[in-house]
Design an enzyme around this catalytic site. Sequence first.
Site, PDB file in Angstrom:
ATOM      1  N   LYS A   1       0.823  -1.213   0.000  1.00 58.34           N
ATOM      2  CA  LYS A   1       0.000   0.000   0.000  1.00 58.34           C
ATOM      3  C   LYS A   1       0.863   1.272   0.000  1.00 58.34           C
ATOM      4  CE  LYS A   1      -4.341  -1.874   1.636  1.00 58.34           C
ATOM      5  NZ  LYS A   1      -3.986  -3.284   1.855  1.00 58.34           N
TER       6      LYS A   1
HETATM    7  C1  LIG Z   1      -4.563  -4.368   1.128  1.00 53.91           C
HETATM    8  C2  LIG Z   1      -3.802  -5.628   1.005  1.00 53.91           C
HETATM    9  C3  LIG Z   1      -4.150  -6.617   0.063  1.00 53.91           C
HETATM   10  C4  LIG Z   1      -5.360  -6.491  -0.832  1.00 53.91           C
HETATM   11  O1  LIG Z   1      -5.225  -5.509  -1.810  1.00 53.91           O
HETATM   12  P1  LIG Z   1      -6.478  -4.964  -2.628  1.00 53.91           P
HETATM   13  O2  LIG Z   1      -5.973  -3.853  -3.442  1.00 53.91           O
HETATM   14  O3  LIG Z   1      -7.473  -4.515  -1.573  1.00 53.91           O
HETATM   15  O4  LIG Z   1      -7.013  -6.076  -3.422  1.00 53.91           O
HETATM   16  C5  LIG Z   1      -3.347  -7.737  -0.023  1.00 53.91           C
HETATM   17  N1  LIG Z   1      -2.292  -7.915   0.778  1.00 53.91           N
HETATM   18  C6  LIG Z   1      -1.926  -7.003   1.696  1.00 53.91           C
HETATM   19  C7  LIG Z   1      -0.756  -7.278   2.565  1.00 53.91           C
HETATM   20  C8  LIG Z   1      -2.653  -5.824   1.838  1.00 53.91           C
HETATM   21  O5  LIG Z   1      -2.304  -4.915   2.754  1.00 53.91           O
END
Ligand SMILES: *Cc1c(COP(=O)(O)O)cnc(C)c1O
Length: 515
Positions: free
Chosen positions: A113
Amino acid sequence: MKYRSTRGSPKLLSFSEAVLVGLAEDGGLFIPENIPNLPENWSKAWSNLTYKSLALEIFSLYIPREEISREDLKNLIDKSYSTFTSNDITPLKKIRKNLYILELFYGPTFAFKDVALQFLGNLFEYLLEKKNKENKEKEKITVLGATSGDTGSAAIYGLRGKKDISVFILHPRGKVSPVQEAQMTTVLDKNVHNLAVEGTFDDCQDIVKNLFADRSFNEKHHLGAINSINWARILAQIVYYFYSYFQILSSLNITIESKEICLQYCVPTGNFGDILAGYYAKKMGLPINKLVVSTNSNDILDRFFKNGRYERVKGETGAIVIETLSPAMDIAISSNFERLLWYLVYENIGKKEEERNEEEKGKEASNTIREWMQDVKVSKSLIVEKSILDISLCDFISESISDQETLDTISKYYSPENENQISYVLDPHTAVGVAAADKQNISPNTYQICLATAHPAKFSQAVEKALENFKEFKFENILPKEFIGLLERERKVVFVERAEPPLVKQVIENELNNE
Ligand SMILES: *Cc1c(COP(=O)(O)O)cnc(C)c1O
């Protein structure tokens, strides 16, 4: 390039407006007016670019220069990715023949993220500064969000110390992992406020929604959203699909665009943000063969791709959201999916009525989406016709992975004795994607790139459980130095004893007065 709402509001917004408001006023999500085509010679011209230079080229296709000059955009990108600890930003590692891991966790919070939120934080600050210069009257924004762990810390690290921006992140007290809690609350910047709410994640989410809908509170504080529906987050994530494409070509010693290899991207998915960026990359013209949607037991997306039904169902225990070993993907509804649905409907209209012009098709797609989203709201269910499902299957394959399979996959890829692979410690989210990759029957010229969405040390419980039989495995060996002593560091957090909007409002106003 302007941005439109998936639900058809006639008002087109600029990139900046779409980023600052987050959600369209008709409740829809912003999508670009059209998906830009790649420049004629992209595969050659871009092949040796650094991550940052590639980001500049890709962002420029979506952000008009009149809005953000190329130089300013370059500076924003440089600043955003200077916090990453890998020169490659997103390095690609070969694990075994045909399988690669795209490591997305070199940002400040050790999860993917950061790739989007480091950029979004700087972008917010930049856009606000510009607006304030033009308007004379100074505007401040208050970013408000709820988190079950990862989003909150990435948002805090993206926004700490930013001018004229205050950030409030609500988390359910005692219900996020100790590392995640420490990551959020040990940020001591004056503009960062953690609220530990006595309640569940859903309570926190409801309070946030409630405050956004509170006209006078929202207008007074200029609330801003950082959740995964913000277009800039999707945009930032498109870059690593392109970058990894060039990385794999260079690893395979293929210098020019080659028809001989077939690429699959395996993406652990919750809110369908990360994988949607892959869809945009594919539609722009990146030669991706299939995107593999990889869910945990919260499988609303997997069920859609299997039977065309997008519906919330209760699990065996009666709960809507099942707690799994990959908590960042524990969702009931996938908030970015509406964007994909729009494109599927649009393509479907095009198939039936080729002579219709773009604008009419767009309008009709939005009408359909508006009705569908009403259905989802009322009956928690949506069933699409077969022709639409078929269109989606040109781009996607899907799998749902159980906790047991997640653990098995972590231990399979760790296995130091297996000489056909390098020993690798997967985080549980990444393991969901790798497990899905392993389920595919692939040809010898198919290469799988699995997106590693978090560093394994962030989710120690699952990793230690999976590797408990490997006596030589020591968790300390994978622990990043930034995590050492993290739990003991000074914290700043406000306790909210009841999950009630008026109380949270009061806390926010108090905190703002003392900032
Ligand atoms: C947020 C997150 C996801 C999922 O990502 P999306 O964009 O919501 O599909 C997967 N793995 C981790 C570690 C995350 O923080």
